[in-house]
Design a protein around this motif. Structure first.
Motif, PDB file in Angstrom:
ATOM      1  N   SER A   1      32.739  31.745  42.441  1.00  0.00           N
ATOM      2  CA  SER A   1      33.578  32.785  41.838  1.00  0.00           C
ATOM      3  C   SER A   1      34.569  33.351  42.838  1.00  0.00           C
ATOM      4  O   SER A   1      35.729  33.632  42.499  1.00  0.00           O
ATOM      5  CB  SER A   1      32.700  33.906  41.266  1.00  0.00           C
ATOM      6  OG  SER A   1      32.190  33.554  39.996  1.00  0.00           O
TER       7      SER A   1
ATOM      8  N   HIS B   1      29.559  38.435  39.299  1.00  0.00           N
ATOM      9  CA  HIS B   1      28.664  37.346  39.696  1.00  0.00           C
ATOM     10  C   HIS B   1      27.572  37.917  40.594  1.00  0.00           C
ATOM     11  O   HIS B   1      27.852  38.631  41.550  1.00  0.00           O
ATOM     12  CB  HIS B   1      29.425  36.252  40.441  1.00  0.00           C
ATOM     13  CG  HIS B   1      28.787  34.903  40.325  1.00  0.00           C
ATOM     14  ND1 HIS B   1      29.481  33.756  40.011  1.00  0.00           N
ATOM     15  CD2 HIS B   1      27.484  34.506  40.457  1.00  0.00           C
ATOM     16  CE1 HIS B   1      28.658  32.718  39.962  1.00  0.00           C
ATOM     17  NE2 HIS B   1      27.440  33.154  40.241  1.00  0.00           N
TER      18      HIS B   1
ATOM     19  N   GLN C   1      35.409  39.947  35.746  1.00  0.00           N
ATOM     20  CA  GLN C   1      34.469  38.899  36.150  1.00  0.00           C
ATOM     21  C   GLN C   1      33.432  39.497  37.092  1.00  0.00           C
ATOM     22  O   GLN C   1      33.760  40.308  37.968  1.00  0.00           O
ATOM     23  CB  GLN C   1      35.222  37.765  36.855  1.00  0.00           C
ATOM     24  CG  GLN C   1      34.347  36.612  37.319  1.00  0.00           C
ATOM     25  CD  GLN C   1      35.181  35.472  37.909  1.00  0.00           C
ATOM     26  OE1 GLN C   1      36.379  35.382  37.659  1.00  0.00           O
ATOM     27  NE2 GLN C   1      34.544  34.612  38.672  1.00  0.00           N
TER      28      GLN C   1
END
Length: 528
Positions: free
Chosen positions: A410, A398, A396
């Motif tokens: 996040s 961001h 992930q």
């Protein structure tokens, strides 16, 4: 949640590809797919055709809201396959496949959508094909970046939330194996914004469909994200209201915030390295008596008060945190995202089934209604127990100057996973890693080393960088196929003076730390 304007990977990315690399029967097999590929009675092949490298791209969806997802041209020789899949008596999904002539690594890539999801991400598909992946996209069960098709059509909403992704993945794998007459070696997913939420939905509910999942700026906590956008819309007002700021005024606020927080990391380089440490003081832009925006480029007390509230979290009527504040440094994005119509379309058509519902009617009661409905689990706020059990990897990222979907959401999700699974960061690392990216806006662009090999490129000089192992896509490939887990993600940008900026972005909970020297060189930074 709408993507920034982008262009597809340039010819420089795939300079090794040539017409001589096309297998002799490639074009024939491609054209015959419309006749030969019949996986089941719910699938209809609409088009199968060969596209040569350099062919100008023409969007077959022909919807004005979808133009920003179009590449300029096809960058590799490929077979394009377009299909329609019936998902219920009242819904269907259009699925596209870009099948490159050079598929020696036998990799499969599923792409995500943006906004309200009715536009196929052709730009991302072009990027994936250029990287040698059989790449799949879909229209999420309706046409256009709009919620109008949701009205009184729950099956279309179901497609949007998760079923279109499952359908397109399964069909895409069948089409890929059928066309190449061999098995897929590894399967990947990559998406940002709404595509990030889709990727997290896959990670939470059906991770076994992929070996590696890449999610950027995920629009999970979806219900509260949209309610927060409506909250911001009412907070700032409309043109003519005393609280409203135009684009130039937001640019001025951004300048003030940079002046206050850029140096917190020890160097003035135009990037707020850690916005979590930044507490903006918009009062620095306040007009003195007799001054105006026209005379002194300053703001009124009402405007400053509204801006200050943008840096405050959004709470429910009972004091529950719904959504985090605007990320300092992302002040320009609210012009495009913070006043977006997504919440209004979602409430009008999906929640209340009332096209006459007005944005002026939004209240905390509306936010409660949206949360209670949580249509088909669109909130996407579960832990990663199934992902861990499946052995799938999740990366992930961001952008920390994302003003559309604040990166603080996040961070919050990462810590939610840690708490709910009872696992500290070291125990999450084998299957889940989160990379905050300073200087990256919403999915692409920004003031820092924002280009991380995720397919969102504004500068063709950067397009070759994903071929190196530091970008998110190839870092995931190395993690899955070689067992080399990413500790850093390399970002790049070309500055206005033509100089290349390179920086390694650290895996959370480590942070980027300035060590001294030229801030545009990655050797000047470390993780701590």
């Amino acid at each position: 949640m709408k993507f920034v304007a982008i262009c597809a990977a340039s010819a420089a990315l795939i300079s090794t590809s040539s017409a001589t690399a096309i297998p002799n029967d490639f074009k024939t097999r491609c054209s015959r797919l419309a006749h030969d590929f019949h996986p089941d009675r719910n699938v209809k092949v609409l088009v199968s055709e060969f596209w040569a490298k350099g062919t100008p791209f023409k969007n077959p969806e022909n919807h004005p809201t979808c133009n920003m997802w179009n590449p300029a041209k096809v960058t590799v020789d490929l077979c394009r396959l377009r299909m329609n899949v019936t998902t219920s008596e009242t819904s269907s999904v259009t699925v596209e496949a870009f099948l490159p002539a050079d598929w020696k690594e036998r990799r499969f890539l599923m792409t995500g959508n943006g906004g309200l999801g009715g536009c196929t991400a052709y730009d991302q598909m072009g990027f994936g094909a250029a990287m040698g992946f059989a790449t799949i996209g879909h229209n999420n069960g309706h046409l256009g970046d709009t919620g109008v098709p949701f009205l009184n059509r729950p099956e279309v909403i179901k497609d949007y939330v998760y079923r279109a992704l499952v359908t397109a993945t399964d069909l895409g794998k069948k089409a890929t194996s059928h066309f190449y007459q061999t098995d897929i070696k590894k399967s990947y997913y990559m998406g940002c914004s709404t595509g990030g939420r889709q990727g997290l939905k896959a990670a939470q509910q059906f991770p076994q469909k992929f070996d590696g999942i890449i999610v950027g700026a995920p629009a999970n906590n979806f219900n509260n994200l949209l309610s927060n956008q409506a909250h911001q819309f009412k907070l700032m007002g409309k043109p003519g209201d005393p609280t409203y700021l135009n684009k130039d005024q937001w640019v001025a606020v951004n300048k003030v915030v940079l002046e206050q927080c850029d140096g917190l990391d020890g160097v003035l380089d135009g990037v707020i390295e850690d916005p979590m440490k930044c507490i903006p003081r918009p009062e620095a832009a306040l007009c003195r008596p007799g001054q105006t925006w026209e005379s002194h480029r300053c703001l009124t007390g009402a405007q400053v008060g509204a801006v200050r509230r943008m840096y405050e979290p959004f709470y429910s009527s009972n004091g529950t945190l719904l959504y985090n504040r605007l990320s300092p440094g992302g002040e320009i994005d609210p012009i495009r995202y913070g006043t977006s119509g997504y919440i209004f379309d979602w409430v009008r058509y999906a929640i209340y089934s009332n096209p006459a519902w007005s944005p002026d009617d939004f209240s905390l009661a509306t936010a409660d209604d949206v949360n209670k409905a949580d249509l088909y689990g669109v909130s996407t706020w579960e832990d990663l127990t199934k992902l861990k059990a499946a052995g799938t990897k999740l990366l992930q990222y961001h952008g920390l100057m994302d003003g559309g979907i604040t990166a603080e959401n996040s961070y919050r999700y990462y810590e939610h996973v840690s708490r709910s699974m009872g696992l500290p960061s070291g125990d999450l690392d084998p299957f889940y890693r989160f990379f905050p990216i300073p200087g990256l806006g919403h999915c692409g662009s920004g003031d820092g080393a924002w280009y991380i090999g995720n397919g969102f490129s504004l500068n063709t000089e950067l397009d070759a960088s994903p071929l190196q192992n530091g970008g998110v896509l190839m870092s995931m490939v190395k993690w899955v196929e070689q067992g080399i887990a990413p500790e850093r993600i390399t970002g790049r940008a070309v500055k206005e003076n033509g100089k290349m900026m390179v920086k390694d972005h650290c895996k959370w909970p480590s942070r980027n730390v300035y060590k001294g020297g030229d801030p545009d060189l990655k050797e000047s930074w470390g993780c701590q």
